[in-house]
Structures are given as C-alpha cells and as structure tokens.
Scaffold this motif. Structure first.
Motif, PDB file in Angstrom:
ATOM      1  N   VAL A 272       0.867  -1.179   0.000  1.00  0.00           N
ATOM      2  CA  VAL A 272       0.000   0.000   0.000  1.00  0.00           C
ATOM      3  C   VAL A 272       0.903   1.229   0.000  1.00  0.00           C
ATOM      4  O   VAL A 272       1.798   1.350   0.845  1.00  0.00           O
ATOM      5  CB  VAL A 272      -0.930   0.003   1.220  1.00  0.00           C
ATOM      6  N   SER A 274       1.454   5.589  -0.364  1.00  0.00           N
ATOM      7  CA  SER A 274       0.912   6.938  -0.264  1.00  0.00           C
ATOM      8  C   SER A 274       2.062   7.920  -0.415  1.00  0.00           C
ATOM      9  O   SER A 274       3.209   7.597  -0.110  1.00  0.00           O
ATOM     10  CB  SER A 274       0.203   7.154   1.077  1.00  0.00           C
ATOM     11  N   GLY A 275       1.757   9.100  -0.904  1.00  0.00           N
ATOM     12  CA  GLY A 275       2.782  10.120  -1.065  1.00  0.00           C
ATOM     13  C   GLY A 275       3.129  10.437  -2.501  1.00  0.00           C
ATOM     14  O   GLY A 275       3.887  11.369  -2.759  1.00  0.00           O
ATOM     15  N   ASP A 277       1.737  12.160  -5.158  1.00  0.00           N
ATOM     16  CA  ASP A 277       0.641  13.058  -5.513  1.00  0.00           C
ATOM     17  C   ASP A 277       1.205  14.388  -5.979  1.00  0.00           C
ATOM     18  O   ASP A 277       2.400  14.660  -5.871  1.00  0.00           O
ATOM     19  CB  ASP A 277      -0.317  13.258  -4.326  1.00  0.00           C
ATOM     20  N   SER A 319      -3.357   9.090  -8.893  1.00  0.00           N
ATOM     21  CA  SER A 319      -3.871   8.066  -7.982  1.00  0.00           C
ATOM     22  C   SER A 319      -3.038   6.804  -8.184  1.00  0.00           C
ATOM     23  O   SER A 319      -2.734   6.432  -9.311  1.00  0.00           O
ATOM     24  CB  SER A 319      -5.344   7.774  -8.269  1.00  0.00           C
ATOM     25  N   SER A 322      -2.805  -0.359  -5.171  1.00  0.00           N
ATOM     26  CA  SER A 322      -1.918  -1.260  -4.448  1.00  0.00           C
ATOM     27  C   SER A 322      -0.892  -1.847  -5.405  1.00  0.00           C
ATOM     28  O   SER A 322      -1.192  -2.170  -6.543  1.00  0.00           O
ATOM     29  CB  SER A 322      -2.715  -2.401  -3.794  1.00  0.00           C
ATOM     30  N   SER A 522       8.001  15.195  -2.097  1.00  0.00           N
ATOM     31  CA  SER A 522       7.200  13.980  -1.977  1.00  0.00           C
ATOM     32  C   SER A 522       7.808  13.076  -0.913  1.00  0.00           C
ATOM     33  O   SER A 522       9.017  12.850  -0.893  1.00  0.00           O
ATOM     34  CB  SER A 522       7.147  13.236  -3.319  1.00  0.00           C
ATOM     35  N   HIS A 525       5.413   6.663   1.435  1.00  0.00           N
ATOM     36  CA  HIS A 525       5.250   5.687   2.508  1.00  0.00           C
ATOM     37  C   HIS A 525       4.807   4.368   1.896  1.00  0.00           C
ATOM     38  O   HIS A 525       3.894   4.335   1.068  1.00  0.00           O
ATOM     39  CB  HIS A 525       4.212   6.162   3.530  1.00  0.00           C
ATOM     40  N   GLN A 526       5.447   3.278   2.302  1.00  0.00           N
ATOM     41  CA  GLN A 526       5.124   1.952   1.787  1.00  0.00           C
ATOM     42  C   GLN A 526       4.896   0.982   2.942  1.00  0.00           C
ATOM     43  O   GLN A 526       5.741   0.861   3.829  1.00  0.00           O
ATOM     44  CB  GLN A 526       6.262   1.407   0.916  1.00  0.00           C
TER      45      GLN A 526
END
Length: 537
Positions: A272, A274-275, A277, A319, A322, A522, A525-526
């Motif tokens: 998963v 995030s970051g 963007d 976007s 996963s 940026s 996170h993983q």
C-alpha cells in the motif's frame, strides 16, 4: 461484486479443504524417521521407520505446508480493496500485452522440472503412478477453483480486455507446480528445489502484473489457490495409494531455526503506497500566483489573449493503486556466540498502476469563434502508466525463538530506492472512445502529457515477521514491512489548446503547446505485507 461477497465465495470453495488439511495436521504427532532415515529411499529405512508408516501417514501428507495459502488469501482480499477505482483500462499503448510472453512458459517451470528429474531417474517422493495421480488431482482442484471464482467474481483486468481477472490462472498454475516440486524434491532431496520452484512461480506472478494482465489481489489469491490445490491433490493421492509408490520417505524433523546461521528467502506480496501526488504548493506561470497542487491551464476561447491565473481551471491529480512486490532476502546470525542479532540484505521490486486525472485528449474543434464543445473537441479521460520502484537495503536483523521451529523476527533497514520515470498521455474517456468519429480523430500528439523524471533516493524502514521452520530445511515467513522515502517529483506538464482554424480535426500542428515544469516535494510511505518461502542452512 463487493469485497464481502468475494470473500464469501472464496470461503465456500476453500474453507472445507482447509479445515480438512488442519484436521490431518493434528491427527498425529509421532516422529516416524530418525536421522538415519533422512532423505533415504524407502527400502533402506529401518524396520522401525517402516512399521510406523501407517500412524504417520497423515503427518507426511501435507509436508507442513497446508497453512501457507492462508496469508496469500488474506493479502489478496486486502489488496482487492485498494483498486476499486482502478477498474479502467490502461490506455498507454506500450502497456498492452500482446502475443506470447515469458510468463506463458514460466508458469510450467515447477511441474516441468519435477517431471524431467523423474524422467532422468532422479528419485523423488513418489513413483510414476503416484506422482501422476497427485499432479492430476492437484491441477484438477486448481482448475475447478480458478474457473469457479472467475465466473463468480467477474473482475475486470487492468488492461480492460476481459472480466475474468480474479484470480490469476497463470499464477495458480505456477504455484501448483512449485508446490509439487517442493513435495517431490524440496522435502526429500534439497530445499534448493523448493526455492527454485517458488522462485519461478513468484516471477510468473510479478510478470502478470508487469504485463498489465492482473491486479495484485489476483496474484496473491492465485498463489494461495495453487499451494492449497497441491495439498489437496497429495491428500487424495495418499488416500488412494496408501503406501504404494512411495520411493523416498519425508524427514520428520524441522530445523531448529536458532541453530541455522543463514536464511535465504523469496518473497511476494502487496504494498500500500501513499505520497505519490501533485498536491503540494506550486506556482503557476506566467502569472506568478501560488496554488495548492498542479493545475492545467484551461483552453481559452481566444487563445491570443494573455494567460492569467483565471485560466487555471483543472487540477491534475495522480492516484496509485496497491502494488505487487517481489523480493529476496539473505540474513546471517552468529549462532555460536549470540544467535539473536544478525545482519542481512534485501532487494525488492514494486509495481503499481498509476492514473492521472485532469488531462485532456483533443479530437476536434469548432472553429475560431466558437468555444470547444465537450464531445467534438476535447475529452477528459485518463492517462495511465506503471509506477516501478526498485530498492536494495542492508541492516540489522533480530530473531526471538517462540519454539524450536518458530521465531519472531524484526529488522531495521536502510538503502537506496530507484523510481522509474512516468509517462502519462491522455486518452479519450471510455464513452468517447466508443465513438468511431472520436477514435478516428484522436491523435496522441495532440493530447496532454505528464512526464515525471526518474530519481534515486535514500530510504529506510522497519519490519516484523513470523517464521515457521518446515521439514527438509525449508521455511515459511509472514511479514509486514514499512519503508519511507523522501524525494521530489520533478516533471513537466504539456498541455495543448486550439488556435483559429476551420478543420474539423485538430492536428498537432494546429495546437498551441503550453509547458509547465514543476518540482514538488514527496514523501513516499510503503506498507508491504506478504509471504516468503525460503531455506535455512
């Protein structure tokens, strides 16, 4: 189908055989073979070993592997919730999977290796009759489960080619063969056969994602179905053949993990992220005014007027779904002095689908004095590519014994991560692309494009794991890793707007290109969860 319904369907097909496997595992706690019988042929075993055959038959049946599918199923169902909004086709032409690829052949690597070894006279667990029946039962169970789930779930493939994505049939075939190779030769000859088999199966899974044919969840569940199917196949063959056709006994011991200095494993799971963007502060040009995020300068009815901040009408957003990851890990512990703290290295490849919204695919215009219409002149669609991350790390490993064959692990790693470049080109939306006039008029050179440069950065992370020692020197690990990478998103947004003309179709020459370069901070996170198959020595 919702995730809850998918879970119910999966449970209907898998809970019964899984329960049977658990019952078989608990049926006996005897130790049939002592050290003199390890990896020995049936005829050379002692009388005591042979006389214990009946009471220990169930213990040998599943080779301690019946619990391995459960983490794959859990990770797969978790990953399914991460791509609900990504069931749209990848539009980049280079992402299409055409013709035969290496994964079409590699899926048969495990079963081909086992069959070739047996044909060459290299003795494994079973004779030809028992081996053939075990393989037939295994592949029948796998095919029935895969076909049933595909028809029940109707998951759209990432490339939009069909609605039979879940689970991955290629991965299920590959892991069925890998489990058969593990049972025939990995547990009776050398654990390196297990590593080779599961390595080929893992490569098959990651290639299915790389070729845009499957989501991470499809691959996870496909792997679980393959391993469980082999367990069922051998359970049925053992029930039919009893002790006939057993050419090599399985060792009854599992290695004492705390006495093994080296551990080598191949891992596969879901990540998963995030970051990634474009929502950090950014200054538009040429007005010099600051905004949050990256904006596309909208088309102006009079393109000869100066561009102003009011032209910033559309956010460009990224976007990320996963990711599927595959990796390898090697650790070393000084067992003679202090076996609890060691050191090691890790390599990992993550691949995730990326979608950019807010770009425009031009297909025509209405002339000099009329504004663009939503159907004939521009189409807000999606631009897609694959985010590829390759990391290699080193660090400290910790292991605490929870029993002779079970250990809790932790690690702290630091290293380098490379992020490949992204090239996202706008395509007409699915509805517009269905129109022959739009698809004919569309020109990729007239579409908006977002390029993000590749970069290499320092990253660090921590992880926890639970490792089970399996007979024959093999091991199974369930893990959860967290990694953080601080970097920048350096790139260029290319947008097009019309100039005066009378042509019904906008050509690249008839469009005015605007270029916006940007550098945005940026922090990636993983969180990675997965299962690793390995050997200890």
């Amino acid at each position: 189908m919702t995730a809850a319904r998918a879970a119910a369907v999966l449970a209907a097909f898998l809970l019964l055989p899984a329960s049977a496997s658990a019952a078989v595992l608990s049926a006996s706690s005897c130790a049939c073979l002592d050290d003199s019988c390890r990896y020995a042929s049936a005829d050379s075993c002692s009388v005591r070993c042979i006389s214990d055959t009946t009471s220990c038959r169930s213990r040998r049946t599943l080779d301690g592997a019946s619990l391995l599918p459960l983490p794959f199923f859990a990770a797969g169902l978790i990953a399914r919730t991460g791509h609900g909004d990504f069931n749209v086709p990848y539009s980049s032409a280079r992402s299409k999977n055409t013709g035969a690829t290496i994964d079409d052949c590699l899926r048969f690597g495990g079963i081909a290796t086992a069959t070739i070894l047996k044909a060459c006279g290299y003795e494994g667990r079973s004779g030809w009759g028992r081996y053939t029946a075990s393989a037939a039962f295994s592949y029948t169970a796998m095919a029935a489960t895969v076909v049933a789930l595909k028809h029940a779930v109707h998951e759209t493939r990432p490339d939009g080619s069909a609605d039979n994505s879940f689970p991955s049939g290629h991965t299920a075939v590959a892991f069925t063969g890998a489990a058969i190779l593990h049972k025939e030769y990995g547990t009776t000859r050398s654990p390196w056969f297990s590593v080779a088999g599961f390595g080929m199966a893992t490569a098959t899974g990651i290639l299915r994602a790389r070729h845009n044919r499957h989501w991470a969840s499809d691959i996870m569940v496909g792997a679980g179905v393959g391993i469980l199917s082999a367990d069922i196949g051998y359970l049925l063959a053992d029930a039919v053949f009893k002790e006939k056709g057993v050419t090599r006994r399985l060792p009854s011991y599992a290695p004492d993990l705390m006495q093994q200095p080296f551990a080598l494993s191949l891992s596969m799971g879901t990540t998963v992220l995030s970051g990634i963007d474009l929502q950090s502060a950014h200054t538009l040009t040429p007005s010099g005014e600051s905004y949050t995020g990256l904006h596309r300068l909208s088309d102006d009815a009079s393109p000869f007027l100066p561009e102003t901040a009011s032209a910033a009408a559309t956010d460009v957003q990224l976007s990320v779904a996963s990711a599927t990851h595959v990796g390898g890990e090697l650790s070393w512990f000084p067992v003679r002095s202090f076996p609890y703290i060691g050191t090691g290295i890790r390599v990992r490849l993550d691949i995730a689908p990326v979608i950019a919204d807010g770009l425009v695919a031009h297909t025509g215009h209405d002339g000099c004095n009329a504004p663009y219409s939503s159907t004939s002149s521009k189409n807000t669609g999606t631009a897609t590519d694959r985010l590829t991350l390759f990391s290699h790390d080193a660090g400290l490993f910790l292991r605490l014994p929870l029993g002779t064959h079970l250990a809790l692990g932790a690690k702290a790693m630091a290293g380098i991560q490379h992020r490949a470049a992204l090239h996202l080109i706008a395509q007409p939306s699915a509805a517009d692309a269905a129109s022959p006039s739009v698809s004919t008029a569309f020109n990729a050179e007239a579409a908006d494009r977002l390029d993000i440069s590749s970069t290499t950065n320092f990253h660090h992370g921590i992880g926890i794991s639970l490792t089970l020692g399996i007979r024959g020197g093999s091991s199974c690990t369930v893990y959860c890793d967290y990694d953080r990478t601080d970097s920048t998103l350096d790139g260029t947004l290319y947008t097009r707007s019309a100039i005066c003309g009378t042509s019904e179709t906008v050509s690249a020459a008839a469009l005015q290109q605007r270029t916006q370069s940007f550098t945005l901070p940026s922090t990636l996170h993983q969180v990675a969860v997965g299962v690793a198959m390995g050997i200890t020595f």
